[in-house]
Motif scaffolding. Structure first.
Motif, short mmCIF file in Angstrom:
data_model
loop_
_atom_site.label_atom_id
_atom_site.label_comp_id
_atom_site.label_asym_id
_atom_site.label_seq_id
_atom_site.Cartn_x
_atom_site.Cartn_y
_atom_site.Cartn_z
N SER A 118 -21.85 -18.31 31.27
CA SER A 118 -21.14 -19.33 32.02
C SER A 118 -20.16 -18.61 32.94
O SER A 118 -19.44 -17.70 32.52
CB SER A 118 -20.40 -20.30 31.09
OG SER A 118 -19.57 -19.58 30.18
N ILE A 120 -17.45 -18.94 36.55
CA ILE A 120 -16.75 -19.74 37.55
C ILE A 120 -16.28 -18.84 38.68
O ILE A 120 -15.76 -17.76 38.44
CB ILE A 120 -15.57 -20.54 36.94
CG1 ILE A 120 -15.03 -21.54 37.97
CG2 ILE A 120 -14.46 -19.63 36.41
CD1 ILE A 120 -14.12 -22.60 37.39
N LYS A 143 -20.08 -22.62 37.92
CA LYS A 143 -19.20 -23.55 38.64
C LYS A 143 -18.55 -22.78 39.79
O LYS A 143 -18.35 -21.58 39.71
CB LYS A 143 -18.10 -24.10 37.72
CG LYS A 143 -18.61 -24.81 36.47
CD LYS A 143 -17.44 -25.24 35.59
CE LYS A 143 -17.89 -25.76 34.24
NZ LYS A 143 -18.54 -27.07 34.33
N GLU A 167 -22.29 -26.24 40.06
CA GLU A 167 -21.35 -27.36 40.06
C GLU A 167 -20.16 -27.00 40.95
O GLU A 167 -19.44 -26.04 40.67
CB GLU A 167 -20.86 -27.66 38.64
CG GLU A 167 -19.89 -28.82 38.58
CD GLU A 167 -19.31 -29.06 37.19
OE1 GLU A 167 -18.29 -29.78 37.10
OE2 GLU A 167 -19.84 -28.49 36.22
N THR A 178 -5.54 -24.98 33.43
CA THR A 178 -6.47 -24.31 32.51
C THR A 178 -7.78 -24.05 33.24
O THR A 178 -8.04 -24.64 34.30
CB THR A 178 -6.78 -25.17 31.27
OG1 THR A 178 -7.36 -26.42 31.70
CG2 THR A 178 -5.54 -25.43 30.43
N LEU A 179 -8.59 -23.18 32.66
CA LEU A 179 -9.94 -22.94 33.15
C LEU A 179 -10.94 -23.57 32.20
O LEU A 179 -10.67 -23.68 31.00
CB LEU A 179 -10.22 -21.43 33.20
CG LEU A 179 -9.64 -20.60 34.33
CD1 LEU A 179 -10.02 -19.14 34.13
CD2 LEU A 179 -10.15 -21.09 35.68
N PRO A 180 -12.11 -23.96 32.70
CA PRO A 180 -13.19 -24.31 31.78
C PRO A 180 -13.53 -23.08 30.93
O PRO A 180 -13.25 -21.95 31.34
CB PRO A 180 -14.36 -24.66 32.71
CG PRO A 180 -13.78 -24.83 34.06
CD PRO A 180 -12.53 -24.02 34.11
N GLU A 181 -14.08 -23.30 29.77
CA GLU A 181 -14.47 -22.15 28.93
C GLU A 181 -15.66 -21.45 29.57
O GLU A 181 -16.74 -22.01 29.71
CB GLU A 181 -14.84 -22.61 27.52
CG GLU A 181 -15.08 -21.43 26.58
CD GLU A 181 -15.31 -21.89 25.14
OE1 GLU A 181 -16.33 -21.46 24.55
OE2 GLU A 181 -14.49 -22.67 24.63
N VAL A 182 -15.44 -20.21 30.00
CA VAL A 182 -16.48 -19.44 30.68
C VAL A 182 -16.49 -18.00 30.17
O VAL A 182 -15.51 -17.52 29.59
CB VAL A 182 -16.25 -19.42 32.23
CG1 VAL A 182 -16.48 -20.79 32.84
CG2 VAL A 182 -14.88 -18.89 32.58
#
Length: 280
Positions: A118, A120, A143, A167, A178-182
């Motif tokens: 994952s 970003i 993302k 995305e 925060t960041l999405p979990e990546v």
């Protein structure tokens, strides 16, 4: 009637005061392919080919824009990046070879592992980084974020045309909490100080978006601080890959150390400048 040989002679003669000869010849080749459908070997074999008035007018327009130091990528409407053709306009930076090297570094580290990564990309612009990664890491969930609605629209179009699933998110990196979990954070953020403008060419200064280029002299590492803060506070600490200001390499390394990153590697680009950093 003007033939191809005369067109090339006039083109080179008129643009030599602005660009060096190798650059002029390259631009002529690009325009000949784009406007006339002629590749390099065609140019050598068809010097006597007479051109239509409509073709000459298109060349004249392109030549005028080049004289005004508008980047040829904006004139053509696209740029090459990592073997891909990406649409560009004045709302996004033109993808650079140094950024290709950043993508290559990520692929070197992860291509052979067959992981469902994952990723970003913070400040995606034309989408060049996530699209190139997606083409080579098809299992990855990617993302891409940008503050500019116009940039995101162009990036989404580039993604669709290059057959990738990404995305896209409109947001200001500096306002993220925060960041999405990546697994990986990648970014080529603004990092040129305003007092470095005198070192830049007019074709960049007068045409490319300053929002994506410049940071205030008194806080040139503002984006790196935010990226380090977000990554270090994540539940699962991601790998960070960033393009950096070559004059601030040590300061950028020290910043990531202060946020608890124990392993930091800086790489030089093809010109020998310290332009990339990995932290984890």
């Amino acid at each position: 009637m003007t033939d191809l040989k005369q067109l090339k002679t006039d083109f080179v003669e008129e643009l030599l005061p602005v660009y060096d000869k190798a650059e002029v010849l390259t631009m002529f080749s690009w325009l000949a392919e784009d406007l006339l459908g002629l590749r390099t070997h065609d140019l050598l074999l068809n010097t006597k080919m007479e051109l239509k008035e409509s073709q000459l007018l298109k060349f004249e327009e392109a030549k005028s824009r080049l004289k005004a130091q508008e980047p040829i990528q904006y004139i053509l409407g696209y740029a090459e990046f990592f073997g891909l053709k990406l649409k560009v306009n004045s709302k996004v930076l033109i993808p650079r070879p140094e950024t290709e090297e950043l993508v290559q570094w990520i692929l070197e580290d992860h291509l052979s592992k067959d992981l469902q990564l994952s990723i970003i990309d913070l400040g995606t612009g034309s989408g060049c980084i996530p699209i190139a990664l997606a083409r080579h890491l098809p299992q990855a969930k990617i993302k891409a974020l940008d503050i500019s609605e116009e940039a995101l629209s162009l990036a989404a179009s580039n993604s669709e045309e290059n057959g990738t699933q990404i995305e896209f998110i409109q947001a200001n990196v500096l306002e993220l909490e925060t960041l999405p979990e990546v697994d990986i954070v990648v970014s080529n953020p603004p990092y040129v100080k305003f007092d470095e403008q005198q070192q830049m060419k007019d074709n960049v200064l007068k045409n490319e978006p300053h929002l994506a280029l410049f940071v205030q002299n008194e806080d040139p590492l503002i984006f790196y601080r935010k990226i380090a803060e977000l990554a270090s506070s994540a539940v699962k600490k991601p790998l960070v890959y960033v393009e950096i200001n070559q004059y601030l390499a040590q300061e950028t390394e020290d910043l990531f150390k202060r946020f608890g990153f124990e392993h930091i590697e800086i790489r030089k680009d093809f010109r020998g400048n310290e332009r990339m950093l990995k932290a984890y």
